[in-house]
Design a protein around this motif. Structure first.
Motif: not given
Length: 88
Positions: A24-38
């Motif tokens: 939502i904050a536009g930090k897509i790479p960080e979001a994808e990193r967290l999704l990969s962790m999951i």
């Protein structure tokens, strides 16, 4: 956020919520990193698979989106959404 190789459901949920906030904050790479962790720690967490597929679809990466929709379908075979999105 420190995440172990195996996540509990509550840890996966918290990590997923953080991934949503990052996106939502536009930090897509960080979001994808967290999704990969999951995915590594709680591989069949349906909301993260769907959200990851939606992100990839929005970014124009249809191949990766389809792979994630297929994983979501395997995770929750009775759910129509990933099946429908994959077909489109």
């Amino acid at each position: 956020m420190q995440v172990e190789a195996h996540l509990s459901l509550s840890e996966a949920t918290r990590t997923f919520q953080l991934a949503q906030e990052k996106a939502i904050a536009g930090k897509i790479p960080e979001a994808e990193r967290l999704l990969s962790m999951i995915q590594r720690g709680y591989g069949d967490y349906f909301p993260a698979l769907i959200f990851g597929a939606q992100l990839r679809e929005a970014l124009g990466d249809a191949r990766r989106a389809v792979l994630l929709y297929e994983a979501a379908s395997r995770s929750n075979p009775g759910h129509a959404y990933p099946f429908t999105r994959r077909a489109i």
